[in-house]
Design a protein around this motif. Sequence first.
Motif, mmCIF file in Angstrom:
data_model
loop_
_atom_site.group_PDB
_atom_site.id
_atom_site.type_symbol
_atom_site.label_atom_id
_atom_site.label_comp_id
_atom_site.label_asym_id
_atom_site.label_seq_id
_atom_site.Cartn_x
_atom_site.Cartn_y
_atom_site.Cartn_z
ATOM 1 N N LYS A 1 0.692 -1.089 -0.136
ATOM 2 C CA LYS A 1 -0.007 -0.098 -0.061
ATOM 3 C C LYS A 1 0.948 1.344 0.100
ATOM 4 C CE LYS A 1 -3.963 -2.287 2.690
ATOM 5 N NZ LYS A 1 -4.744 -2.058 3.728
ATOM 6 N N ASP A 2 0.217 2.306 -0.442
ATOM 7 C CA ASP A 2 1.019 3.629 -0.414
ATOM 8 C C ASP A 2 0.805 4.393 0.909
ATOM 9 O OD1 ASP A 2 -1.715 4.739 -0.288
ATOM 10 O OD2 ASP A 2 -1.479 5.413 -2.365
ATOM 11 N N ASP A 3 1.409 5.599 1.093
ATOM 12 C CA ASP A 3 1.451 6.233 2.397
ATOM 13 C C ASP A 3 -0.207 6.597 2.905
ATOM 14 O OD1 ASP A 3 4.198 5.780 2.374
ATOM 15 O OD2 ASP A 3 4.315 8.078 1.503
ATOM 16 N N LYS A 4 -1.069 6.406 1.927
ATOM 17 C CA LYS A 4 -2.310 6.668 2.398
ATOM 18 C C LYS A 4 -3.166 5.237 2.651
ATOM 19 C CE LYS A 4 -2.509 11.203 -0.115
ATOM 20 N NZ LYS A 4 -3.314 11.841 -1.039
ATOM 21 N N ASP B 1 6.004 -26.648 -18.261
ATOM 22 C CA ASP B 1 4.564 -26.520 -18.627
ATOM 23 C C ASP B 1 3.794 -25.653 -17.550
ATOM 24 O OD1 ASP B 1 5.054 -28.150 -20.711
ATOM 25 O OD2 ASP B 1 5.010 -29.842 -19.610
ATOM 26 N N SER B 2 4.449 -25.117 -16.952
ATOM 27 C CA SER B 2 3.555 -23.859 -15.802
ATOM 28 C C SER B 2 3.941 -22.711 -15.736
ATOM 29 C CB SER B 2 3.384 -24.750 -14.506
ATOM 30 O OG SER B 2 4.649 -24.704 -14.012
ATOM 31 N N TRP B 3 3.315 -21.730 -15.410
ATOM 32 C CA TRP B 3 3.637 -20.385 -15.247
ATOM 33 C C TRP B 3 4.364 -20.225 -13.880
ATOM 34 C CZ3 TRP B 3 4.086 -17.734 -19.288
ATOM 35 C CH2 TRP B 3 3.213 -17.823 -20.284
ATOM 36 N N LYS B 4 5.655 -19.953 -13.588
ATOM 37 C CA LYS B 4 6.427 -19.704 -12.424
ATOM 38 C C LYS B 4 7.205 -18.431 -12.635
ATOM 39 C CE LYS B 4 7.042 -24.941 -11.947
ATOM 40 N NZ LYS B 4 7.472 -26.087 -12.039
ATOM 41 N N ARG B 5 7.944 -18.400 -11.451
ATOM 42 C CA ARG B 5 8.871 -17.301 -11.410
ATOM 43 C C ARG B 5 8.264 -15.757 -11.792
ATOM 44 N NH1 ARG B 5 13.604 -20.056 -15.182
ATOM 45 N NH2 ARG B 5 13.870 -22.024 -13.813
ATOM 46 N N ILE B 6 7.434 -15.482 -11.035
ATOM 47 C CA ILE B 6 6.851 -14.398 -11.068
ATOM 48 C C ILE B 6 7.552 -13.221 -10.322
ATOM 49 C CG2 ILE B 6 4.708 -13.030 -10.133
ATOM 50 C CD1 ILE B 6 3.056 -15.618 -10.052
ATOM 51 N N THR B 7 7.849 -12.306 -11.272
ATOM 52 C CA THR B 7 8.744 -11.174 -10.892
ATOM 53 C C THR B 7 7.817 -9.566 -11.017
ATOM 54 O OG1 THR B 7 9.270 -11.038 -12.856
ATOM 55 C CG2 THR B 7 10.695 -12.334 -11.318
ATOM 56 N N ASP B 8 8.058 -8.821 -10.107
ATOM 57 C CA ASP B 8 7.692 -7.335 -10.254
ATOM 58 C C ASP B 8 8.645 -6.751 -11.394
ATOM 59 O OD1 ASP B 8 6.647 -4.998 -9.764
ATOM 60 O OD2 ASP B 8 7.012 -5.032 -7.509
ATOM 61 N N LEU B 9 8.015 -5.438 -11.777
ATOM 62 C CA LEU B 9 8.565 -4.867 -13.065
ATOM 63 C C LEU B 9 9.171 -3.761 -12.403
ATOM 64 C CD1 LEU B 9 6.158 -5.719 -16.091
ATOM 65 C CD2 LEU B 9 8.416 -6.963 -15.243
ATOM 66 N N SER B 10 10.255 -3.139 -13.294
ATOM 67 C CA SER B 10 10.901 -1.780 -12.770
ATOM 68 C C SER B 10 9.742 -0.704 -12.937
ATOM 69 C CB SER B 10 12.037 -1.686 -13.595
ATOM 70 O OG SER B 10 11.895 -1.590 -14.996
ATOM 71 N N ILE B 11 8.764 -0.912 -13.934
ATOM 72 C CA ILE B 11 8.039 0.306 -14.497
ATOM 73 C C ILE B 11 6.999 0.415 -13.403
ATOM 74 C CG2 ILE B 11 8.401 -0.480 -16.984
ATOM 75 C CD1 ILE B 11 5.525 -1.667 -17.121
ATOM 76 N N ASN B 12 6.828 -0.431 -12.294
ATOM 77 C CA ASN B 12 5.548 -0.360 -11.426
ATOM 78 C C ASN B 12 6.283 0.804 -10.522
ATOM 79 O OD1 ASN B 12 4.019 -2.334 -12.410
ATOM 80 N ND2 ASN B 12 5.276 -3.882 -11.668
ATOM 81 N N GLY B 13 5.298 1.373 -9.729
ATOM 82 C CA GLY B 13 5.313 2.140 -8.514
ATOM 83 C C GLY B 13 4.512 1.665 -7.487
ATOM 84 N N LYS B 14 4.959 2.192 -6.202
ATOM 85 C CA LYS B 14 4.166 1.910 -4.975
ATOM 86 C C LYS B 14 2.816 3.045 -4.896
ATOM 87 C CE LYS B 14 5.516 3.338 -0.919
ATOM 88 N NZ LYS B 14 5.937 3.601 0.255
ATOM 89 N N ASP B 15 3.003 4.082 -5.410
ATOM 90 C CA ASP B 15 2.102 5.294 -5.153
ATOM 91 C C ASP B 15 1.202 5.369 -6.597
ATOM 92 O OD1 ASP B 15 3.358 5.612 -2.649
ATOM 93 O OD2 ASP B 15 5.063 6.848 -3.677
ATOM 94 N N TYR B 16 1.250 4.498 -7.396
ATOM 95 C CA TYR B 16 0.367 4.691 -8.709
ATOM 96 C C TYR B 16 0.319 3.261 -9.398
ATOM 97 C CZ TYR B 16 4.983 4.602 -10.943
ATOM 98 O OH TYR B 16 6.159 4.390 -11.191
ATOM 99 N N SER B 17 -0.756 3.292 -10.000
ATOM 100 C CA SER B 17 -1.126 1.888 -10.546
ATOM 101 C C SER B 17 -0.548 1.659 -12.082
ATOM 102 C CB SER B 17 -2.639 1.864 -10.724
ATOM 103 O OG SER B 17 -3.425 1.622 -9.673
ATOM 104 N N VAL B 18 0.087 0.591 -12.324
ATOM 105 C CA VAL B 18 0.201 0.277 -13.860
ATOM 106 C C VAL B 18 -0.293 -1.046 -14.158
ATOM 107 C CG1 VAL B 18 2.481 -0.500 -15.220
ATOM 108 C CG2 VAL B 18 2.595 1.080 -13.451
#
Length: 637
Positions: A245-248, A263-280
């Motif tokens: 969550k953001d500061d609010k 044969d399965s989806w693994k290794r879920i990673t966050d992306l550098s384009i994301n931010g804590k204070d806004y949605s992507v």
Amino acid sequence: MMMKSNNALSCLILFLLIPGALLAQYGTQKKADALFNKFAFIEAAETYKELIENDYNRDYATRKLADCYFLLRDPEKAATYYARVVEQEGTPPEYYYNYALVLRALGRHDEAMTWAKTYKKMGGEGRLYRDLKRDETSENLFENGVKYEINPVSFNSSYSDFGAYEFKGELYFVSSRPHTNQSEKVYKWNEQPFLDIFKRDARGIATPLKEGINSKYHEGPLAITPDGKYMYFSRNNYKDNKIGKDDKGVNHLKIYRAEWVEDSWKRITDLSINGKDYSVSHPALSADGKTLYFASDMPGGIGKSDLYKAEIRADGSFGEIKNLGDKVNTSEDELFPFINGENKLFFSSDGHGGYGMLDIFATVTGEDGAIDQVVNLGEPVNSNMDDFSFYMSDNGFDGYFSSNRGADPFNDDIYYFEKIPPLMLRGLVKDSINHKPIANAKLSLKDKDGLEIAYLETDAHGRYEINIDREKSYRISAGHPKYQEAAEKLFDTYNLSKRATEVIVNFQLVPVRDISVLANLNTIHFDFDKYDIRPDAAKELDKIVNLLTNEYPDMVMKIEAHTDSRGSFSYNDKLSIDRANATAEYLISKGLEKERIIASRGFGEKKLTNGCADGVNCEEVQHEANRRTEFIVQRMK
């Protein structure tokens, strides 16, 4: 005295109760605002109604109630309360704008324009006003002749379903339908379960993804790289069983990447384009998989939510994040980008002129490849409700989109569309002898009753084309001064494939048997009492050489020469024969085969073209008209 005491006591009790009542109403307002801020608009709406019924901050509660229904995409209820809001004193300009939007969504365009003008008058943003006004003139609608047939898919549920996406024969989509192992939490916005990603197999059975993609919060929509190695998908900021969550205290959306491993989806990673204070969110990939498009409300944008892109480097990292600019983005929301096989961008927006709420748009690029303008896909893809999450198959003819146009505006459904492209009548008009194309042939296209629809002309390559309608009967004829008119041809456009793009009607015209017409000859004249070829006559004879050599190499002709009436019959007979022979000799000298001329005849003064016979007084120009050579077609293969 007793009555007076009782009245005083009642007044005292009422006085003591008023602060408590006010305090309770203030608590209700705080609750309503808290629900609104948490996007629990259904509960917030009911709480604001309580405030209105108790006449507590009525104007404020009415504005917030109208906003609830606007954000719930319920234009009918929103319009009811915005109608009250715009009558309030000191109404903020954005309420006039929102009221115009919902009126337009309800098809009440005249009223919408009235409030759009009020919005501008009250200091509203000029660009938003122009967008509202544009809908009045339909300048921004997609008028390229493309039509669509749409139908809801069979796998829609009574819950929200959207975001259909195909990859290698498998269909993915997003749904809030209940399923086993699903969290019992519900989304306060619409009181439905949180969204998960489903996959529909060849048997038509839809099951949620089980490879760790789905969580107890929202997932979807998604995009898969062309090689099938990576999936990009939206999710609430939640990973490793931890919610961010953001500061609010607000939980935003992020795009995550999963890798296909064993044969399965693994290794879920966050992306550098994301931010804590806004949605992507809302990932989309270019046709080559090297560019990621997405929606975000990150700082520095043009509107509430903008569309962006970022290069995906070979090592999986990202290049510079680029805003798609003000041709695409507006001060409102741009969402759900999609890139088709031709790298054309489709997206949803409520900031461009359209039919109301979110509409689906396509981009038009200029010669430099830059986005030049956006166009509305029109009905029936767009409606007066939310239309979004557009996907087109690689074949370019069919796909899916989503909409809440059904009976329940809280539930989205998936629709299958099939593009019905413009139908073009095309054809080639050519010579029946040498099979060469005929330029500048005239064609008349008529309806079944013979009423002319269009008058056409072939280009330098003998081709013609024109858009026509489906499910109609037509007749068409072709002609040219050098050719006999073709018989009228009948055709219709019934029972054509929906993907048919053209109807072909070709013509072969039979050339007229007239060398003068075919070669564009001017009359070949001779000087008085002479048979030598004049320079002006030589130019005309060169045309005949070209005609018989290059246009009709199998044509055979005869030459007939004539004189005027002056001189004796016998002298003129000989003179005309000399003229015929001189003509033949010139043609042969220029390369025409002798066999192509089967006769050279002289008729003397026997075939005058006018009344200048012996004893008739005529001008020289009239006599000259009789001193001529004619060319007669004997055979054309």
